[in-house]
Every structure is written in structure tokens, then in C-alpha cells.
Design a protein around this motif. Structure first.
Motif, PDB file in Angstrom:
ATOM      1  N   ARG A 150       0.750  -1.053  -0.049  1.00  0.00           N
ATOM      2  CA  ARG A 150       0.030  -0.089   0.020  1.00  0.00           C
ATOM      3  C   ARG A 150       0.847   1.171   0.054  1.00  0.00           C
ATOM      4  O   ARG A 150       0.577   2.124  -0.686  1.00  0.00           O
ATOM      5  CB  ARG A 150      -1.116   0.080   1.163  1.00  0.00           C
ATOM      6  N   ARG A 151       2.039   1.331   0.763  1.00  0.00           N
ATOM      7  CA  ARG A 151       2.733   2.385   0.582  1.00  0.00           C
ATOM      8  C   ARG A 151       3.587   2.581  -0.551  1.00  0.00           C
ATOM      9  O   ARG A 151       3.471   3.650  -0.969  1.00  0.00           O
ATOM     10  CB  ARG A 151       3.892   2.304   1.936  1.00  0.00           C
ATOM     11  N   THR A 152       3.872   1.677  -1.207  1.00  0.00           N
ATOM     12  CA  THR A 152       4.569   1.644  -2.336  1.00  0.00           C
ATOM     13  C   THR A 152       3.422   2.337  -3.400  1.00  0.00           C
ATOM     14  O   THR A 152       3.836   3.246  -4.214  1.00  0.00           O
ATOM     15  CB  THR A 152       5.077   0.327  -2.927  1.00  0.00           C
ATOM     16  N   TYR A 153       1.989   1.722  -3.600  1.00  0.00           N
ATOM     17  CA  TYR A 153       1.220   2.226  -4.187  1.00  0.00           C
ATOM     18  C   TYR A 153       1.076   3.839  -3.972  1.00  0.00           C
ATOM     19  O   TYR A 153       0.792   4.632  -4.968  1.00  0.00           O
ATOM     20  CB  TYR A 153      -0.061   1.531  -4.146  1.00  0.00           C
ATOM     21  N   LEU A 154       0.885   4.091  -2.708  1.00  0.00           N
ATOM     22  CA  LEU A 154       0.491   5.630  -2.442  1.00  0.00           C
ATOM     23  C   LEU A 154       1.659   6.457  -2.899  1.00  0.00           C
ATOM     24  O   LEU A 154       1.271   7.512  -3.266  1.00  0.00           O
ATOM     25  CB  LEU A 154       0.262   5.760  -0.932  1.00  0.00           C
ATOM     26  N   LEU A 155       2.970   6.020  -2.821  1.00  0.00           N
ATOM     27  CA  LEU A 155       4.063   6.739  -3.115  1.00  0.00           C
ATOM     28  C   LEU A 155       3.889   6.899  -4.800  1.00  0.00           C
ATOM     29  O   LEU A 155       4.537   7.750  -5.233  1.00  0.00           O
ATOM     30  CB  LEU A 155       5.370   5.910  -2.537  1.00  0.00           C
ATOM     31  N   ALA A 156       3.671   5.646  -5.494  1.00  0.00           N
ATOM     32  CA  ALA A 156       3.751   5.804  -7.071  1.00  0.00           C
ATOM     33  C   ALA A 156       2.599   6.807  -7.374  1.00  0.00           C
ATOM     34  O   ALA A 156       2.828   7.375  -8.531  1.00  0.00           O
ATOM     35  CB  ALA A 156       3.480   4.474  -7.512  1.00  0.00           C
ATOM     36  N   VAL A 157       1.387   6.878  -6.790  1.00  0.00           N
ATOM     37  CA  VAL A 157       0.372   7.665  -7.617  1.00  0.00           C
ATOM     38  C   VAL A 157       0.276   9.180  -6.646  1.00  0.00           C
ATOM     39  O   VAL A 157      -0.368   9.947  -7.573  1.00  0.00           O
ATOM     40  CB  VAL A 157      -1.155   7.101  -7.129  1.00  0.00           C
ATOM     41  N   LYS A 158       1.060   9.619  -5.601  1.00  0.00           N
ATOM     42  CA  LYS A 158       1.079  10.861  -5.265  1.00  0.00           C
ATOM     43  C   LYS A 158       1.742  11.785  -6.261  1.00  0.00           C
ATOM     44  O   LYS A 158       2.692  11.438  -6.970  1.00  0.00           O
ATOM     45  CB  LYS A 158       1.528  10.974  -3.746  1.00  0.00           C
ATOM     46  N   LYS A 159       1.288  12.894  -5.953  1.00  0.00           N
ATOM     47  CA  LYS A 159       1.663  14.096  -7.232  1.00  0.00           C
ATOM     48  C   LYS A 159       2.909  14.834  -6.695  1.00  0.00           C
ATOM     49  O   LYS A 159       3.060  15.181  -5.549  1.00  0.00           O
ATOM     50  CB  LYS A 159       0.776  14.887  -7.476  1.00  0.00           C
TER      51      LYS A 159
END
Length: 159
Positions: A150-159
Motif C-alpha cells: 500500500r505504501r508503495t502504491y501511495l508513493l507511486a500515485v502521489k503527485k
């Protein structure tokens, strides 16, 4: 490189390292230690002695577990303050913290306490405690993997 990105990457690496350590300890180390007769020419160790070795390995691992509990708590609170968190990351972080602390503050000390009393103290209540610690360890691995993902995903999609 941006300082914030470095902190995020270090956090992900620490989570991955912890998940890897849980996997290695649970799957490889325990399997070898508790089946030492397969790897030795003579069965030199009793199940109790193998348990003492594994207990010492886990006792030392608790230092890392306490460190990671602090890291997860500090990082996730900092993400909460800037609203970079969601339900999945909150729940997986809380699950990780809970299982980390259960393992290091409850199960490991109680198992070591049983072992200190000697082989005669190993009874049904010890077996139940040991089984609960195994379940906790499995849940810990799942929680860490979900948190990492989840942290990897949130890091990838954050602007």
C-alpha cells in the motif's frame, strides 16, 4: 534527490527487510533448527534444546522488532499529519504494530520464561502459547506485506 523521497524509500526498505526477516526466520531458520537431526550425522539435540536455540534467535530479533515498531509509528503518524494515508495503510500499520509488539513483548518473553523453568515446564499451556506465537508471526508477515504494497502504491500515485 528530495529528502522526503529518501525517507519514503528508506521506510519501504525497512518494511521489506522486516518482512524478509520474518519469512527467513519462520520458513528457513525454524525448519532447520527444529529438524537438526536431518542435517547432523547423529541426533545431538533434543526438541527442548532446539527450542532454546530458536528462543535465543527470536530474543535477539526482538531488538529489531522494537526498532521497527517505533519506525512504523513515527512514519505513519507523520503521513497522517499531512493527510497521506488511507484506510488500508492505517489498518495494515496498526496490524503490523500490534503483531510486532505481541511477538516481542508477550510471546517471546513468555516462551523464554517457560524455557528457563526447564524441560519439565513444557506442557499443554506452552504448546498453546507457541501455536499462538506462530499464528501471530504469520499475521505479521501478511500485515507487513500489505503495508509495503500500500505504501508503495501511495508513493507511486502521489503527485
Amino acid at each position: 534527490m528530495n529528502k522526503k523521497i529518501v525517507i519514503d524509500i528508506v521506510y519501504l526498505l525497512l518494511i521489506a527487510m522486516t518482512a524478509g526477516a520474518v519469512l527467513v526466520l519462520g520458513v528457513f531458520v525454524a525448519a532447520v533448527v527444529f529438524h537438526s537431526e536431518i542435517y547432523l550425522t547423529l541426533p545431538l539435540l533434543s526438541r527442548y534444546e532446539e527450542g532454546k536455540i530458536m528462543g535465543e534467535i527470536f530474543r535477539r530479533f526482538t531488538y529489531w522488532v522494537y526498532f521497527m515498531s517505533v519506525v512504523i509509528a513515527v512514519y505513519e503518524v507523520s503521513r497522517y499529519k499531512v493527510m497521506q494515508i488511507d484506510k488500508i495503510s492505517i489498518l495494515s500499520a496498526l496490524g503490523s504494530l500490534g503483531t510486532l509488539l505481541l511477538f516481542s513483548a508477550v510471546y517471546t518473553p513468555k516462551i523464554l520464561e517457560y524455557q528457563a523453568r526447564g524441560e519439565a515446564a513444557i506442557d499443554g499451556s506452552f504448546e498453546a502459547l507457541h501455536k499462538a506465537s506462530e499464528i501471530d508471526f504469520k499475521i505479521l508477515l501478511v500485515m507487513l506485506l500489505v503495508l509495503f504494497s500500500r505504501r508503495t502504491y501511495l508513493l507511486a500515485v502521489k503527485k
